[in-house]
Design an enzyme around this catalytic site. Structure first.
Site, PDB file in Angstrom:
ATOM      1  N   ASP A  35       0.833  -1.201   0.000  1.00 18.49           N
ATOM      2  CA  ASP A  35       0.000   0.000   0.000  1.00 18.49           C
ATOM      3  C   ASP A  35       0.875   1.260   0.000  1.00 18.49           C
ATOM      4  OD1 ASP A  35      -2.739   1.080   0.309  1.00 18.49           O
ATOM      5  OD2 ASP A  35      -1.948   1.890   2.186  1.00 18.49           O
ATOM      6  N   GLU A  75       1.546  -0.722  -5.058  1.00 18.66           N
ATOM      7  CA  GLU A  75       0.635   0.373  -5.362  1.00 18.66           C
ATOM      8  C   GLU A  75       1.513   1.619  -5.366  1.00 18.66           C
ATOM      9  OE1 GLU A  75      -3.191   2.958  -3.817  1.00 18.66           O
ATOM     10  OE2 GLU A  75      -1.559   2.439  -2.470  1.00 18.66           O
TER      11      GLU A  75
HETATM   12  C1  GLC Z   1      -4.352   3.020  -0.820  1.00 17.76           C
HETATM   13  C2  GLC Z   1      -5.571   2.138  -0.669  1.00 17.76           C
HETATM   14  C3  GLC Z   1      -6.711   2.981  -0.202  1.00 17.76           C
HETATM   15  C4  GLC Z   1      -6.342   3.594   1.133  1.00 17.76           C
HETATM   16  C5  GLC Z   1      -5.024   4.365   1.049  1.00 17.76           C
HETATM   17  C6  GLC Z   1      -4.478   4.690   2.408  1.00 17.76           C
HETATM   18  O1  GLC Z   1      -4.497   3.963  -1.817  1.00 17.76           O
HETATM   19  O2  GLC Z   1      -5.840   1.472  -1.873  1.00 17.76           O
HETATM   20  O3  GLC Z   1      -7.906   2.257  -0.105  1.00 17.76           O
HETATM   21  O4  GLC Z   1      -7.362   4.465   1.536  1.00 17.76           O
HETATM   22  O5  GLC Z   1      -4.034   3.616   0.406  1.00 17.76           O
HETATM   23  O6  GLC Z   1      -3.964   3.544   3.021  1.00 17.76           O
END
Ligand code: GLC
Length: 552
Positions: A212, A273
């Site tokens: 994340d 991500e």
């Molecule tokens: C990422 C996740 C999202 C979350 C954010 C903070 O973007 O996909 O759902 O709110 O991180 O952790």
């Protein structure tokens, strides 16, 4: 060190290079104890459905203990399971059972921030300024004579300032909600802790992690002002040395994580991500760092042949330079479902404002979603399927405001509805809510399901030969079994304006018609699978349709 459980996993060190991975938003997948919230028991009861779908792995959104201030992306204990989802023992059983039906398990690790209820943050609040406990997070004195001004001018992702003041007057940094304090990745204890968390789950047999906010963990310790009036996203060429995104210091962390993954005999993998500019992505995917990353450029791309071609080309070529495969994704738990996006005049990603509904043609969106799914599943590399897209689900845009849970709703001062509309519990069977989502017919799902989802259930999809589910199953089966689609070969062929045509391996063609007129199909090839009806003699490809063909 590894699990000794029965396994139907193919011995394939490169499985992740072409994996189809299904995203399980556990809170909304299947509820096995009848309380209206999805859980591990529900997921275990639906493993056969997932195996039959034809995917290789599942990625489970955070399932750890959490106050759920941000749907579980606020973790209070990285080594346990949220009681609403089950127990650690059930998690172990799930891993064993998934492996036994040939599915790998990817978890979600949240290293940028913890929950404010995490023991470390509670200790930090109780400790004094300058203490080792505070050094695990990013605490600073405020500006101004009495320190009453935040340490800098950054804005948080969900709205509002990125600093919150504590009782003793210091401030702490949170790029997201105040309940999500950012960790200090210059602190060695933080690094050691996450390495230990990775080993904890790898030792239980988990096959990988989605990381994340992988592009945000390292900050410029000087925390300089940004001079912006809202949350800073990295777009275009922008600022080359951004103080909290895409900093060079990240790569050391990922190198140490890769060494841990590689220390296991069977491959453990990472998917990042990382919202970074396209030319920076290869930096993360060098052979000694992360295996793959989500392709948000593809997700966000409007359904326009020229733009898609550019994104596909850039993704494949830039990553090939570091030996990494591309990945493809159309939807996830943060974005408007693509059936809805593609039914609009602007088919890119847009924010959902409370007072500005966007006109949507769901029949058109569904036709295009089918075309896009077959395109995605025909490209070389990995693909991500977000739960419910295989059922044809659309974004639920009329959830009553008092039921909205996403922190974006509150923190935007009720101007943005947030992401709940793509997180509504899945419909499985029957004619009325909860549509088999819960084991109890009396259960109230944590977000309400639209009544017309009776025609979107897995059961209804299963009964219809032409359904979205059947299309996904057929496309996933072809991807697995057709040797041309299993390889990484890809080349463009000439095609009319507003269409795409490419060849996979030797003799499988994929044609996508995004123009307003039917086009002639390439001669000397017969259809393997189409996203919608072709002309009666099979010679024409209608608008908003994709077909896979085999050369004679
Ligand atoms: C990422 C996740 C999202 C979350 C954010 C903070 O973007 O996909 O759902 O709110 O991180 O952790």
């Amino acid at each position: 060190m590894t699990d000794q459980t029965p396994t139907a996993l193919p011995a394939d060190a490169d499985w992740w290079r072409r994996a189809a991975i299904y995203q399980v938003y556990i809170r909304s997948f299947a509820d096995g104890d009848g309380d209206g919230t999805g859980d591990i028991a529900g997921l275990r009861s639906r493993l056969q459905y997932l195996a039959h779908l034809g995917i290789d792995a599942i990625w489970i959104n955070p399932w750890y203990p959490s106050p759920l201030a941000d749907g579980g992306y606020d973790v209070s204990d990285y080594r346990d399971i949220h009681p609403a989802y089950g127990t650690l023992d059930e998690a172990k059983q799930l891993i064993t059972e998934a492996h036994a039906v040939g599915l790998r398990i990817i978890l979600d690790i949240v290293p940028n921030h913890t929950s404010d209820q995490h023991a470390w943050f509670q200790q930090a609040l109780a400790a004094s300024p300058g203490s080792p406990e505070r050094d695990r997070f990013i605490f600073r004195d405020g500006k101004g004579e009495d320190g009453s001004q935040p340490p800098n001018d950054w804005h948080a992702a969900f709205g509002g300032p990125t600093w919150t003041r504590t009782e003793d007057g210091q401030w702490y940094l949170h790029l997201f909600a105040p309940e999500q304090p950012d960790l200090n990745w210059d602190n060695q204890e933080v690094r050691a802790e996450f390495e230990s968390v990775l080993r904890f789950w790898f030792d239980l047999g988990v096959d990988g992690f989605r990381i994340d906010v992988a592009h945000g963990m390292v900050k410029d310790p000087a925390l300089p002002d940004l001079g912006l009036t809202e949350f800073s996203v990295l777009t275009g060429e922008g600022q080359p040395d951004h103080p909290h995104w895409d900093r060079d210091g990240l790569h050391d962390i990922f190198r140490s994580w890769r060494a841990i993954a590689d220390s296991y005999p069977d491959p453990r993998v990472f998917v990042a991500e990382a919202h970074v500019r396209p030319h920076r992505m290869p930096e993360y995917l060098r052979p000694d760092q992360l295996h793959t990353a989500f392709n948000f450029d593809f997700l966000k791309c409007p359904l326009d042949a020229g733009k898609l071609r550019e994104v596909i080309d850039r993704s494949i070529t830039s990553l090939a330079a570091v030996g990494a495969p591309a990945t493809w994704v159309l939807s996830n738990h943060d974005e408007t479902r693509h059936v809805t996006r593609y039914g609009r005049a602007d088919t890119g990603v847009q924010a959902l404002f409370r007072d500005r509904p966007i006109p949507t043609d769901l029949a058109l969106g569904t036709r295009r979603a089918r075309a896009a799914a077959l395109l995605m599943l025909s490209l070389p590399g990995g693909a991500y399927v977000y739960q419910g897209e295989e059922l044809g689900l659309y974004e639920v845009e009329d959830i009553p405001e008092e039921l909205l849970q996403d922190p974006i709703w509150e923190r935007s001062g009720h101007t943005l509805r947030g992401r709940d509309g793509c997180r509504v519990p899945l419909p499985w069977t029957g004619d009325t809510p909860p549509f088999g989502f819960s084991t109890s017919v009396l259960a109230t799902p944590w977000l309400p399901q639209p009544k017309d989802w009776k025609s979107y259930t897995a059961e209804a999809n299963q009964a219809d030969r032409t359904s979205m589910l059947q299309l996904y199953r057929s496309a996933l089966r072809l991807r697995r079994t057709n040797p041309n689609l299993r390889g990484e070969d890809f080349r463009w062929l000439d095609s009319p304006a507003d269409t795409l045509l490419f060849e996979r391996g030797n003799g499988v063609l994929c044609a996508v018609n995004l123009s307003a007129e039917p086009i002639l199909l390439p001669a000397g090839a017969g259809p393997l699978l189409a996203s919608g009806p072709l002309s009666e003699d099979g010679g024409l490809l209608p608008p908003d349709t994709t077909v896979l063909l085999q050369r004679n």
